[in-house]
Write an enzyme that holds these catalytic residues in place. Structure first.
Site, PDB file in Angstrom:
ATOM      1  N   GLY A  13       0.799  -1.219   0.000  1.00  0.00           N
ATOM      2  CA  GLY A  13       0.000   0.000   0.000  1.00  0.00           C
ATOM      3  C   GLY A  13       0.835   1.273   0.000  1.00  0.00           C
ATOM      4  N   MET A  16       6.617   3.728  -3.678  1.00  0.00           N
ATOM      5  CA  MET A  16       8.089   3.757  -3.745  1.00  0.00           C
ATOM      6  C   MET A  16       8.521   4.597  -4.945  1.00  0.00           C
ATOM      7  SD  MET A  16      10.731   0.561  -4.171  1.00  0.00           S
ATOM      8  CE  MET A  16      10.143   0.085  -5.788  1.00  0.00           C
ATOM      9  N   TYR A  53      26.907  -2.291   3.513  1.00  0.00           N
ATOM     10  CA  TYR A  53      27.570  -1.166   2.827  1.00  0.00           C
ATOM     11  C   TYR A  53      28.303  -0.251   3.815  1.00  0.00           C
ATOM     12  CZ  TYR A  53      24.191  -2.123  -1.017  1.00  0.00           C
ATOM     13  OH  TYR A  53      23.411  -2.675  -1.987  1.00  0.00           O
ATOM     14  N   LYS A  82      19.025  -3.364   4.057  1.00  0.00           N
ATOM     15  CA  LYS A  82      18.996  -4.819   3.816  1.00  0.00           C
ATOM     16  C   LYS A  82      19.697  -5.576   4.935  1.00  0.00           C
ATOM     17  CE  LYS A  82      19.653  -3.469  -1.001  1.00  0.00           C
ATOM     18  NZ  LYS A  82      20.570  -2.328  -0.982  1.00  0.00           N
ATOM     19  N   HIS A 115      19.092  -9.498   1.810  1.00  0.00           N
ATOM     20  CA  HIS A 115      20.074  -9.055   0.808  1.00  0.00           C
ATOM     21  C   HIS A 115      20.387 -10.126  -0.245  1.00  0.00           C
ATOM     22  CE1 HIS A 115      23.467  -5.887   0.469  1.00  0.00           C
ATOM     23  NE2 HIS A 115      23.243  -6.416  -0.702  1.00  0.00           N
TER      24      HIS A 115
END
Ligand code: A2P
Length: 311
Positions: A13, A16, A53, A82, A115
């Protein structure tokens, strides 16, 4: 400029934004924070990171500064992070999520992804384990119920693995997104069509082949120098990078190109004022060769039952 970026309505919903900023790789101190600040001020609303990262903290600080200066509100942003493979055991999932939230200094993330489907004993991935991503998924669903994440998804999963989640007993939330490598040499059309059919959005990472770590056959032109892409770009007065991004937008997936350079950040955002013709879309798709850039780093686990790629 921000309102020119289209969004994808996720099966959760939430919306993005289709263009985001990738933040993988090592950076000099402040480099990623500066890039995030520049990007948000030029209209980027999606920021893509990951625990592995090591950019979450700097991103969090940069966003906080912008919020304090009144330049953006948290709810206007779409933050993706992730979970890494050493935290796939169900009881490790919430602590891992909380660590990322702490680093970002946020109450929730918009999208939390597994990931990679294979789990590992440690973060260095010295040894895979047999932890099933279905068990990880059940623990991910609980994060939604606790309000720690708004949507959940996966990354580097193939269609069979997505299907296995869709068909699992007691599934509460379908994956909202699968983030995979998509480039002119790896169009991923079957996976994209499967996902569209099943209401799972797709994000393409590494759209430019992450120059610098390109493992494509030596005689194949790099994407940004490919004559077909350069020629298409000339017709529209756009760069190869812009053609690649626009091709993705028109195919219906989100993209998270990485840049730390303000003029390239602006260039990558400047893709909403032209439309590739049907012929040019076809010519781009015809470049697909199934070459994967992000391949060799995963090959040590090619015999694992959850290895997602062709071997
Ligand atoms: P830089 O950060 O100096 O802009 P990918 O997203 O495929 O992994 O590619 C990221 C790489 O592509 C980075 O090295 C980035 O360098 C470079 N890059 C990003 N945008 C562009 C662009 N518009 N033109 C050329 N190179 C770009």
């Amino acid at each position: 400029m921000a309102d020119r970026v289209p969004s994808i309505r996720l099966n959760s919903g939430y919306d993005m934004p289709m263009l985001g900023l990738g933040t993988y790789n090592s950076f000099r101190p402040n480099e990623v924070g500066d890039a995030v600040k520049a990007a948000i001020q030029m209209g980027y609303r999606q920021i893509d990171t990951a625990w592995i990262y090591q950019t979450e903290q700097e991103i969090g600080v940069a966003i906080k500064e912008l919020i304090k200066e009144g330049k953006i509100k948290r709810e206007e942003l779409f933050i993706v992070t992730k979970i890494w493979g050493h935290c796939h055991e169900p009881d490790q999932v919430e602590p891992a999520c909380r660590k990322s939230l702490e680093a970002l200094d946020m109450d929730y993330v918009d999208l939390y992804l597994i990931h990679f489907p294979v789990a590992y004993v440690d973060k260095e991935r010295t040894k895979p384990t047999m932890t099933d991503y279905l068990d990880t998924w059940r623990a991910m669903e609980k994060l939604v119920d606790k309000g720690l994440v708004r949507s959940i998804g996966v990354s580097n999963f193939n269609a069979q693995q997505l299907d296995r989640i869709l068909k699992m007993d007691g599934l509460k939330y379908k994956p909202a997104n699968n983030q995979v490598e998509i480039t002119p040499y790896l169009a991923q059309d079957d996976l994209l069509q499967f996902s569209l059919k099943n209401g799972i959005s797709t994000t393409g990472y590494g759209p430019f082949g992450a120059p610098g770590q390109v493992y494509i056959p030596k005689d194949a032109p790099k994407f940004l120098e490919h004559p077909t892409i350069v020629d298409i770009g000339k017709k529209y007065g756009k760069s190869s990078a812009q053609v690649i991004l626009r091709w993705g937008i028109q195919r219906g997936y989100a993209l998270v190109p990485k840049s730390t350079n303000p003029s390239r950040l602006a260039q990558n955002m400047d893709i909403f004022d032209f439309e590739l013709s049907k012929e040019d879309m076809k010519a781009m798709l015809a470049l697909d060769k199934g070459y994967r850039v992000n391949h060799e780093q995963f090959l040590p686990w090619k015999d694992h039952p959850f290895y997602p790629f062709e071997k």
